[in-house]
Write a protein that holds these residues in place. Sequence first.
Motif, short mmCIF file in Angstrom:
data_model
loop_
_atom_site.label_atom_id
_atom_site.label_comp_id
_atom_site.label_asym_id
_atom_site.label_seq_id
_atom_site.Cartn_x
_atom_site.Cartn_y
_atom_site.Cartn_z
N PRO A 23 0.84 -1.21 0.00
CA PRO A 23 0.00 0.00 0.00
C PRO A 23 0.87 1.26 0.00
CG PRO A 23 0.06 -0.97 2.18
CD PRO A 23 0.82 -1.90 1.28
N ALA A 24 0.24 2.39 -0.27
CA ALA A 24 0.96 3.67 -0.27
C ALA A 24 1.45 4.03 1.12
CB ALA A 24 0.06 4.77 -0.81
N PHE A 25 0.71 3.59 2.15
CA PHE A 25 1.10 3.82 3.54
C PHE A 25 0.41 2.76 4.39
CE2 PHE A 25 -2.68 6.29 2.64
CZ PHE A 25 -3.53 5.91 3.67
N LEU A 26 0.85 2.62 5.63
CA LEU A 26 0.23 1.72 6.59
C LEU A 26 -0.38 2.55 7.70
CD1 LEU A 26 3.10 -0.89 6.84
CD2 LEU A 26 0.87 -1.26 5.77
N LYS A 27 -1.57 2.17 8.15
CA LYS A 27 -2.23 2.87 9.25
C LYS A 27 -2.17 1.96 10.47
CE LYS A 27 -6.61 5.11 10.28
NZ LYS A 27 -7.95 5.42 9.74
N THR A 28 -1.61 2.45 11.56
CA THR A 28 -1.48 1.63 12.76
C THR A 28 -2.86 1.35 13.36
OG1 THR A 28 -1.25 3.50 14.27
CG2 THR A 28 0.79 2.60 13.31
N PRO A 31 -5.08 2.99 19.40
CA PRO A 31 -6.25 3.82 19.73
C PRO A 31 -6.21 5.18 19.01
CG PRO A 31 -5.44 2.78 21.70
CD PRO A 31 -4.43 2.48 20.61
N MET A 32 -5.03 5.74 18.82
CA MET A 32 -4.86 6.95 18.02
C MET A 32 -3.98 6.57 16.83
SD MET A 32 -3.49 10.72 19.00
CE MET A 32 -5.01 11.22 19.76
N PRO A 33 -4.60 6.14 15.71
CA PRO A 33 -3.83 5.63 14.57
C PRO A 33 -2.88 6.67 13.98
CG PRO A 33 -6.17 5.18 14.31
CD PRO A 33 -6.02 6.11 15.47
N MET A 34 -1.78 6.16 13.44
CA MET A 34 -0.78 7.00 12.77
C MET A 34 -0.48 6.37 11.42
SD MET A 34 1.90 7.70 15.91
CE MET A 34 3.19 7.98 14.75
N LEU A 35 -0.11 7.20 10.47
CA LEU A 35 0.32 6.68 9.17
C LEU A 35 1.80 6.38 9.24
CD1 LEU A 35 -1.59 9.06 6.75
CD2 LEU A 35 -2.25 6.80 7.58
N ARG A 36 2.17 5.22 8.71
CA ARG A 36 3.55 4.77 8.75
C ARG A 36 3.99 4.42 7.33
NH1 ARG A 36 6.29 5.99 12.59
NH2 ARG A 36 7.47 4.09 12.56
N PRO A 37 5.30 4.40 7.06
CA PRO A 37 5.77 4.06 5.72
C PRO A 37 5.49 2.58 5.40
CG PRO A 37 7.62 4.31 7.24
CD PRO A 37 6.39 4.74 7.98
N LEU A 40 7.58 -1.06 6.32
CA LEU A 40 7.61 -1.77 7.60
C LEU A 40 7.16 -3.22 7.45
CD1 LEU A 40 6.22 0.91 10.08
CD2 LEU A 40 8.57 0.14 9.80
N VAL A 41 6.43 -3.52 6.37
CA VAL A 41 5.96 -4.89 6.12
C VAL A 41 6.50 -5.35 4.78
CG1 VAL A 41 3.94 -6.35 5.77
CG2 VAL A 41 3.86 -4.53 7.46
N ASP A 42 7.27 -6.42 4.80
CA ASP A 42 7.80 -7.02 3.58
C ASP A 42 6.66 -7.71 2.83
OD1 ASP A 42 9.74 -7.93 1.74
OD2 ASP A 42 9.83 -9.85 2.80
N GLY A 43 6.71 -7.72 1.51
CA GLY A 43 5.65 -8.32 0.70
C GLY A 43 5.41 -9.79 0.97
N SER A 44 6.44 -10.52 1.38
CA SER A 44 6.28 -11.95 1.63
C SER A 44 6.02 -12.27 3.11
CB SER A 44 7.53 -12.69 1.17
OG SER A 44 8.65 -12.26 1.92
N ARG A 61 -1.51 -8.25 12.71
CA ARG A 61 -0.24 -8.15 13.42
C ARG A 61 0.88 -8.72 12.54
NH1 ARG A 61 -0.62 -11.49 17.86
NH2 ARG A 61 -1.84 -9.90 18.91
N PHE A 62 1.83 -7.86 12.24
CA PHE A 62 3.04 -8.26 11.53
C PHE A 62 4.22 -8.14 12.51
CE2 PHE A 62 0.31 -6.94 7.99
CZ PHE A 62 0.49 -8.00 7.12
N ARG A 63 5.38 -8.50 12.06
CA ARG A 63 6.58 -8.50 12.91
C ARG A 63 6.87 -7.11 13.48
NH1 ARG A 63 11.82 -7.46 11.24
NH2 ARG A 63 11.08 -7.45 9.11
N ARG A 64 6.61 -6.06 12.71
CA ARG A 64 6.98 -4.71 13.14
C ARG A 64 5.79 -3.83 13.51
NH1 ARG A 64 11.34 -2.61 8.99
NH2 ARG A 64 11.66 -1.07 10.61
N GLY A 65 4.65 -4.46 13.80
CA GLY A 65 3.50 -3.67 14.25
C GLY A 65 2.18 -4.26 13.80
N THR A 66 1.10 -3.69 14.33
CA THR A 66 -0.26 -4.09 13.97
C THR A 66 -0.88 -2.95 13.18
OG1 THR A 66 -0.42 -5.43 15.97
CG2 THR A 66 -2.48 -4.87 14.87
N PHE A 67 -1.40 -3.29 12.00
CA PHE A 67 -1.88 -2.27 11.07
C PHE A 67 -3.30 -2.57 10.62
CE2 PHE A 67 2.71 -2.75 10.61
CZ PHE A 67 3.11 -1.47 10.97
#
Length: 83
Positions: A23-28, A31-37, A40-44, A61-67
């Motif tokens: 995606p163009a960005f990831l949304k955490t 409780p207060m979502p933030m846009l992330r690059p 952070l999540v590899d395609g595989s 939930r991925f290795r580097r966060g929940t989006f």
Amino acid sequence: MTDSVAPELPFKLGTNVRLRETPAFLKTADPMPMLRPPDLVDGSEVGEVVGLRALEQYAVRFRRGTFLLEARQLEPVIDALTG
């Protein structure tokens, strides 16, 4: 009398999924979502559905966060051992 049938959800809690495309960005899913690059999540990388949200959105939930991701952005991962 109307028969109300709940729509079938594409994914259930605990389903292993991966991104169909980056995606163009990831949304955490905080409780207060933030846009992330998106890098952070590899395609595989395999994530786990940990929450169901409105409008076919899922907390994954991925290795580097929940989006928060839409169902159309995800595909199920078929485990070779279970079928």
